[in-house]
Design an enzyme around this catalytic site. Sequence first.
Site, mmCIF file in Angstrom:
data_model
loop_
_atom_site.group_PDB
_atom_site.id
_atom_site.type_symbol
_atom_site.label_atom_id
_atom_site.label_comp_id
_atom_site.label_asym_id
_atom_site.label_seq_id
_atom_site.Cartn_x
_atom_site.Cartn_y
_atom_site.Cartn_z
ATOM 1 N N LYS A 78 0.848 -1.203 0.000
ATOM 2 C CA LYS A 78 0.000 0.000 0.000
ATOM 3 C C LYS A 78 0.880 1.249 0.000
ATOM 4 C CE LYS A 78 -3.966 1.981 2.535
ATOM 5 N NZ LYS A 78 -4.877 1.861 3.710
ATOM 6 N N SER A 158 -9.978 2.295 2.634
ATOM 7 C CA SER A 158 -9.000 2.966 1.825
ATOM 8 C C SER A 158 -8.024 2.026 1.101
ATOM 9 C CB SER A 158 -8.182 3.922 2.700
ATOM 10 O OG SER A 158 -7.416 3.215 3.650
ATOM 11 N N SER A 182 -10.466 0.032 6.917
ATOM 12 C CA SER A 182 -9.845 0.063 5.589
ATOM 13 C C SER A 182 -9.169 -1.216 5.127
ATOM 14 C CB SER A 182 -8.815 1.188 5.530
ATOM 15 O OG SER A 182 -9.467 2.396 5.303
HETATM 16 N N1 GLN Z 1 -13.410 4.783 5.864
HETATM 17 C C1 GLN Z 1 -12.861 5.243 7.095
HETATM 18 C C2 GLN Z 1 -12.433 6.677 6.974
HETATM 19 O O1 GLN Z 1 -12.637 7.233 5.960
HETATM 20 C C3 GLN Z 1 -11.734 4.356 7.543
HETATM 21 C C4 GLN Z 1 -10.498 4.588 6.806
HETATM 22 C C5 GLN Z 1 -9.388 3.725 7.279
HETATM 23 O O2 GLN Z 1 -9.600 2.725 7.967
HETATM 24 N N2 GLN Z 1 -8.190 4.127 6.942
HETATM 25 O O3 GLN Z 1 -11.910 7.248 7.871
#
Ligand code: GLN
Length: 495
Positions: A78, A158, A182
């Site tokens: 990532k 994400s 995410s």
């Molecule tokens: N979707 C969540 C956010 O936008 C979690 C993102 C994540 O876990 N990095 O904060």
Amino acid sequence: MSELSKLTIAAARDALRKGETSSAEITADCLSAIASADALGAFVHHTPDIARDQAAAADARIKAGDAPDMCGIPLGIKDLFCTKGVPSQAASRILEGFNPEYESTVTSKLFDAGAVMLGKLNMDEFAMGSSNETSVYGNAINPWRRGNDDAALTPGGSSGGSASAVAADLCLAATGTDTGGSIRQPAAFTGTTGLKPTYGRVSRWGIVAFASSLDQAGPMTKDVRDAAIMLGAMAGHDPLDSTSADIAVPDFEAALTGDIRGKTIGIPKEYRMDGMPAEIQKLWDDGTTMLKDAGARIVDITLPHTKYALPAYYVIAPAEASSNLARYDGVRFGHRAKLAAGDGITEMYEKTRAEGFGPEVQRRVMVGTYVLSAGFYDAYYNRARRVRALIKRDFDTVFADGVDAILTPATPSAAFGLGEMADADPIQMYLNDVFTVTVNLAGLPGIAVPTGQDKQGLPLGLQLIGRPWEEAELLNVAYSLEQSAGFVAKPAKWW
Ligand code: GLN
């Protein structure tokens, strides 16, 4: 051997040790799969030279009889992980041109174990999002489609690039990070397995920070066994991360007996949300039956503060983000705006940050700054912290009552279409995290396991939540669920 990029880590490891294939061959197969998968937008920086060198080194190690589990296994990384000399942009314009001088602890550990890096993977900007639509690189696309409809679907976010790459067999596995879901939500959207470890199990050092008290890296893999193997290589105490726990890393794979007789599985009533699609409810019921049939005891439990988790998360995460992102000022890292004659340091900060951060990141910085401001600190931030403590106590109570793991849906829906949420209130997007954020707020391990498909053939996942530090036990319950569900579907190749 053929179709080597489709192998699991375990199958590749065994074949490598038997000399049936080489890391060079598996790596070459992955590189050619990646070369014909631009349409997925999964890989955003390609590192074929590094991959070939690492594969050659891995093959030499294997020949010499020194083959850790991850030796020779090609991975996607990532873009949130700092990788030495390789662009590490957190999918943000503000980190354009940033090639770190150092390696994150997680990637160092993986490379020390002999893993191979194919390249960097797409994601939401600074890991803020649930659809990979906030990335400076453009969307990552889900290899799955709804029946015969060729509308492009989100792989989730994400860690959308990671999920897409693993589901499409561009790599054997990928790293992800999970602040509010995410890893687990993209895994559920793509029929892959995603594990968020206990907070502190995996070092955060060298991972671009979003919300430091919630962030945790974990494996995104083709199955539960691979999650166990890869977690073993990622985990461990790191003096460079003061929140990394100094506790032993067990042999997670050895825990996978599939025997869950006598285990107690909790079903939390608060996760039965209003308006939950019938398919999700059925998936959850089916999963419950599978665990029961495997010999577990099923109990109804209550986690009464669940309804406050999402609002608390969307106060705490932006608050920490606004503080973490203050370092992107045009001086130290990446992008700096072109300045006009007479501009001073304030203009440099303002212009750089306005150009460098996308709209979702700007929204989070503004919300975070607001909830931390002197006049509102008690009303928002401190209250959210108190709610967080209550959410954690809810879990402590059920675990103290003898619950070994908790079963919930992973997501409130299957993958949605890219652009479908574009005009929606941001809160609609935030609702994606309704089943996952509690786990981050409480610092617990959670895993998404593909368990079924919806009417249109899209994968659906269930989430298992475990006791802190008991990933081994959690993985074993997940392994049992995986065996009962027998999810083997793959997306039809269109890219
Ligand atoms: N979707 C969540 C956010 O936008 C979690 C993102 C994540 O876990 N990095 O904060």
